[in-house]
Enzyme design. Structure first.
Site, short mmCIF file in Angstrom:
data_model
loop_
_atom_site.label_atom_id
_atom_site.label_comp_id
_atom_site.label_asym_id
_atom_site.label_seq_id
_atom_site.Cartn_x
_atom_site.Cartn_y
_atom_site.Cartn_z
CD1 TRP A 176 -2.19 -2.21 1.66
CD2 TRP A 176 -3.02 -1.09 -0.08
NE1 TRP A 176 -3.22 -2.95 1.14
CE2 TRP A 176 -3.76 -2.29 0.08
CE3 TRP A 176 -3.37 -0.22 -1.11
CZ2 TRP A 176 -4.82 -2.63 -0.76
CZ3 TRP A 176 -4.41 -0.56 -1.96
CH2 TRP A 176 -5.13 -1.75 -1.78
CG ASP A 220 -3.03 4.38 4.59
OD1 ASP A 220 -4.02 4.22 5.33
OD2 ASP A 220 -2.88 3.75 3.51
CE LYS A 249 -8.48 -2.11 5.32
NZ LYS A 249 -8.29 -3.21 4.38
#
Length: 372
Positions: free
Chosen positions: A114, A184, A208
């Site tokens: 990511w 992030d 999440k």
């Protein structure tokens, strides 16, 4: 031998143990409340999904959600809280559009899948310096900060606090002086206490620990608003979003509502200190099982292992299909690893119970014993 499919097959009304990396498990109490309020929320006669986002009922929901999130994370008053569309990946572009000036440079730390995606997108808008990377060892560790090579005039420093695919997590906050720190936190926000005051900007996709997919939360220092490039679309300008209470257009109202329910659920659990202790026990139980095994392996350095996403492999990958099939009939779902890495992955977000981890560990132990 391992019991048959018939013995373990779940009833149609029985809840499975959800180890999905995202969308991840949601608290059952929250789902039940949403079910009970689906047709008529709070006696107002309509569903939240039908409410005007500018009406008093939804405004109250939105304001309460922000208050609860601020309480959970002790968000300073000089930080704005935004509830936005597009998920975490949209922020890969939105961050540089708002914080990286024309001709400027930003520092990024490369720790996995990511962070690479974030770097690739940011390069569309300016010069990106990869200040540190663990690519060469297959993303098995987080580079110590002493090895970082930060730019002298960086607009910001960006890192991915938790790599859901590679299974690495920062358990420390980088020191970058006066340079804005951007992170992030899609996978690990709300999993333990966090000093938000040390960040210029935090972003997190909701699916999440916050709520369902389609929503992103951005926590941004107010003095950074108004720096967007001229070419930045109005919908992506943080200043516009903040100035309109995240309602410049119709927001993802139902996702925002569910996020608010989860914030209240977290507070009822005792807040982030209490949930952190539960999460500590869950990940330790699973990693201890892997480390004591002769069949399973996790290659991430112990100090950098993620609490939220635990990738592991079977030493004989010919057993993968049998392992996954046995897990599924026991109601242990979504354990197949990401297509980029293979193997297995168990995600242990806040709503994944200790009972779920116990069931997974019991199955892994049984599976190994039967093939010993």
């Amino acid at each position: 031998m391992i019991s048959s499919t018939e013995e373990h097959d779940m009833g149609s009304n029985e809840r499975a143990f959800n180890f999905s990396a995202g969308p991840g498990a949601l608290p059952e109490e929250v789902l039940r409340q949403a079910r009970d309020e689906l047709l008529n929320r709070g006696g107002c006669g309509v569903s939240v999904a039908e409410m005007s986002h500018r009406g008093e009922h939804f405004i109250a929901i939105a304001e309460q959600a922000e208050r609860d999130l601020r309480d959970l994370l002790a968000i300073p008053a000089d930080h704005a809280v935004l509830f936005l569309q597009g998920g975490g990946s949209q922020q890969f572009a939105q961050v540089p559009l708002n914080l990286l000036p024309e001709g400027g440079c930003a520092d990024y730390i490369d720790t996995g899948f990511w962070s690479v995606r974030a770097i690739e997108e940011a390069r569309r808008y300016g010069r990106i310096n990869i200040a540190a990377s663990s690519h060469d060892d297959g993303y098995r560790h987080i580079p110590r900060q002493a090895r970082w090579r930060l730019s002298a005039s960086s607009a910001y420093v960006h890192y991915t606090a938790n790599e859901t695919i590679d299974g690495l997590e920062f358990d420390w906050i980088p020191e970058v002086g006066d340079t804005p720190l951007v992170a992030d936190f899609s996978a690990n926000i709300l999993s333990r206490p966090l000093d938000v005051s040390r960040f210029a900007l935090i972003y997190a996709g909701a699916q999440k620990n916050i709520g369902p997919s389609g929503l992103a939360v951005v926590i941004v220092r107010k003095d950074l608003l108004g720096r967007a490039r001229r070419c930045c679309p109005t919908m992506l300008d943080y200043r516009i979003a903040a100035g309109h209470g995240s309602m410049y257009n119709t927001p993802p109202t139902f996702a925002w509502y569910l996020a608010g329910l989860i914030f209240r659920w977290l507070k009822a659990q005792g807040g982030l200190t209490a949930i952190a202790e539960i999460n500590r026990r869950k990940q330790k139980r699973l990693y201890d099982t892997i480390d004591a095994s002769g069949l399973y392996v996790n290659r991430v350095e112990a100090k950098d292992r993620s609490w939220m996403n635990v990738p592991f492999r079977l030493v004989d990958d010919r057993l993968d299909e049998a392992f996954l099939a046995g897990a599924e009939v026991r109601g242990l779902l979504y354990l197949k690893g990401h297509r980029a890495t293979g193997g297995m992955r168990a995600s242990l977000y806040n709503a994944v119970s200790e009972a779920a981890v116990d069931a997974l560990v019991a199955y892994m132990t049984e599976f190994e014993r039967e093939r010993g």
